[in-house]
Scaffold this motif. Sequence first.
Motif, mmCIF file in Angstrom:
data_model
loop_
_atom_site.group_PDB
_atom_site.id
_atom_site.type_symbol
_atom_site.label_atom_id
_atom_site.label_comp_id
_atom_site.label_asym_id
_atom_site.label_seq_id
_atom_site.Cartn_x
_atom_site.Cartn_y
_atom_site.Cartn_z
ATOM 1 N N GLN A 83 -33.867 26.327 15.746
ATOM 2 C CA GLN A 83 -33.535 26.359 14.055
ATOM 3 C C GLN A 83 -33.902 24.883 14.051
ATOM 4 O O GLN A 83 -34.162 24.961 12.847
ATOM 5 N N GLN A 127 -31.840 29.435 27.732
ATOM 6 C CA GLN A 127 -31.472 30.432 26.516
ATOM 7 C C GLN A 127 -30.599 29.301 25.359
ATOM 8 O O GLN A 127 -32.083 29.583 23.669
ATOM 9 N N GLU A 128 -29.683 28.325 25.525
ATOM 10 C CA GLU A 128 -29.737 27.352 24.651
ATOM 11 C C GLU A 128 -30.701 26.615 23.683
ATOM 12 O O GLU A 128 -30.518 26.679 22.537
ATOM 13 N N ASN A 176 -33.059 28.640 21.752
ATOM 14 C CA ASN A 176 -32.222 28.397 20.148
ATOM 15 C C ASN A 176 -31.912 27.319 18.941
ATOM 16 O O ASN A 176 -32.136 27.077 18.253
#
Length: 108
Positions: free
Chosen positions: A90, A82-83, A86
Amino acid sequence: CDGIMIGRAAVQKPWIFAQAKGMITQNIDLHETGIRFLHYLSQYQPQEFHLSRAHKFFEYFVHNLIWHHDLFTKLRQLKSLQEIENCFTQYFHEHPEEQHIDLRIHHG
């Protein structure tokens, strides 16, 4: 030609087989391709392989991007899919011009 060796190019450009067969001729959405890989990884691989495989894939895949070294340095430090998702998302918010590769002009 009896055969060819593609190797790491298939990791950097996972669309290479479809492109060789003439199935893809125009645009590749790099963001979508990377996110799809992360989802497949979580769906089909044991959890203990998630981070190592994500880091290994993105080590090659981000070479499609101008600021790949900076992005890979950030991705390598992250501890969950998930990181990574993200951070990857971004990147394209900050660099939307890099989201697509036009195969009609990009052959490298």
